[in-house]
Write an enzyme that holds these catalytic residues in place. Structure first.
Site, PDB file in Angstrom:
ATOM      1  CD  GLU A 175      -6.626   0.999   4.218  1.00  0.00           C
ATOM      2  OE1 GLU A 175      -6.175   1.222   2.998  1.00  0.00           O
ATOM      3  OE2 GLU A 175      -7.179  -0.071   4.577  1.00  0.00           O
ATOM      4  NE  ARG A 203      -3.691  -2.826   0.050  1.00  0.00           N
ATOM      5  CZ  ARG A 203      -3.013  -3.905  -0.400  1.00  0.00           C
ATOM      6  NH1 ARG A 203      -2.201  -3.913  -1.306  1.00  0.00           N
ATOM      7  NH2 ARG A 203      -3.859  -4.822  -0.195  1.00  0.00           N
ATOM      8  CB  SER A 248     -10.073  -1.362   4.396  1.00  0.00           C
ATOM      9  OG  SER A 248     -10.911  -2.614   4.010  1.00  0.00           O
TER      10      SER A 248
END
Length: 314
Positions: free
Chosen positions: A291, A170, A220
């Site tokens: 995130e 990521r 998420s």
């Protein structure tokens, strides 16, 4: 903002509510929301912002992004249809940074190409997906990207080879550099079209069943920590599934999602993120890392990131 829009050929709106441009449906107004007509228009806009000392950022699909309730002081750039072209040359796929990633995955599969199908359920722009090295189901952008064209913060077009992107989980170099992805070159491989389509439908059906798609959300919220338990499992184990602050709630369907049940503010979401992290740390001894990219948290000022938004698995 007249000094910025004077030579701008694209569309622009002043005091545009960012709640219209984020999947959470949350966010105060941007001073200026601009959709460039082409690469030259985009480069010129960035140069004028630099000359005038006006901060700017780019927003793709608006997932994985939380805009402050006070909004954003500066220019928000969105890549529209002018940056949504796509072209196939044998196994090589070239596409604009504004392309919807999920649509691009379906386009590749219809051509019998394998390698991008993992992205069929990721609600991101291609540019955002590259910037965050989006991935799911064992696939990731780093596996297929061969080169990336960006416009940097001086309005110059630059090309990075795949190996120059510093891809990691990521992560890419674009998270530390202020640049906008305008075009991406990918290399795929031939596959069984019917088998790929069946695989995608199975994954999309699972997504519809397991994710709270009936409420606005940003995907998420927390990265999965090392170990056997996912972030969602840890949150559920800590008893936070269904917990709410204001209009923001930890989804009762998937604990690693925070949903807007109606009227949620950025302050609600941030308070809920802090509450979840504190409970998981106290209960499980694990500190979850968010995130979610938070924009406008310093008095509504644009942050220095310049990269687009993305989304990853739950």
């Amino acid at each position: 903002m007249t000094q910025i829009t004077r030579d701008f050929r694209g569309q622009w709106m002043q005091q545009e509510p960012m709640s219209r441009h984020t999947t959470w449906k949350i966010g105060g107004p941007a001073d200026l929301f601009a959709i460039p007509a082409d690469e030259a228009d985009l480069a010129g806009l960035i140069r004028r912002c630099r000359e005038k000392g006006i901060p700017w950022m780019v927003v793709g699909n608006g997932s994985n992004l939380l805009v402050a309730d006070k909004g954003i002081r500066g220019v928000v750039i969105h890549l529209g249809r002018a940056f949504s072209d796509r072209r196939l040359d044998d196994r090589r796929l070239t596409a604009g940074g504004g392309c919807a990633l999920s649509g691009l995955a379906r386009f590749a599969v219809r051509a019998g190409l394998q390698g991008l199908e993992f992205a069929c359920g990721i609600p991101a722009s291609l540019g955002g997906a590259v910037a965050m090295n989006a991935g799911a189901h064992g696939g990731a952008m780093e596996n297929i990207v061969r080169w990336v064209d960006v416009i940097d913060d001086e309005g110059r077009i630059r090309r990075y080879r795949g190996e120059e992107m510093d891809f990691a989980y990521r992560h890419s170099r674009l998270q530390r550099e202020k640049a906008i992805v305008v075009r991406v070159g990918m290399e795929l491989r031939w596959g069984d079209r019917e088998a790929l389509e069946r695989w995608m439908e199975e994954k999309l059906a699972l997504r519809r069943k397991s994710q709270p798609l009936e409420f606005p959300n940003a995907g998420s919220v927390f990265l999965n920590p090392p170990g056997s338990l996912s972030a969602g499992q840890l949150i559920e184990e800590a008893g936070m599934k269904g917990f709410a602050i204001g209009g923001a709630q930890v989804s009762e369907r998937h604990a690693n999602f925070i949903v807007n049940r109606g009227g949620a503010t950025a302050a609600d979401v941030l308070a809920l993120i802090d509450a979840v992290r504190a409970r998981v740390l106290a209960t499980c001894g694990i500190e979850l890392q968010s995130e979610v990219r938070v924009i406008g948290d310093s008095g509504g000022q644009v942050d220095g990131g310049g990269t687009e938004d993305s989304h990853q698995r739950g």
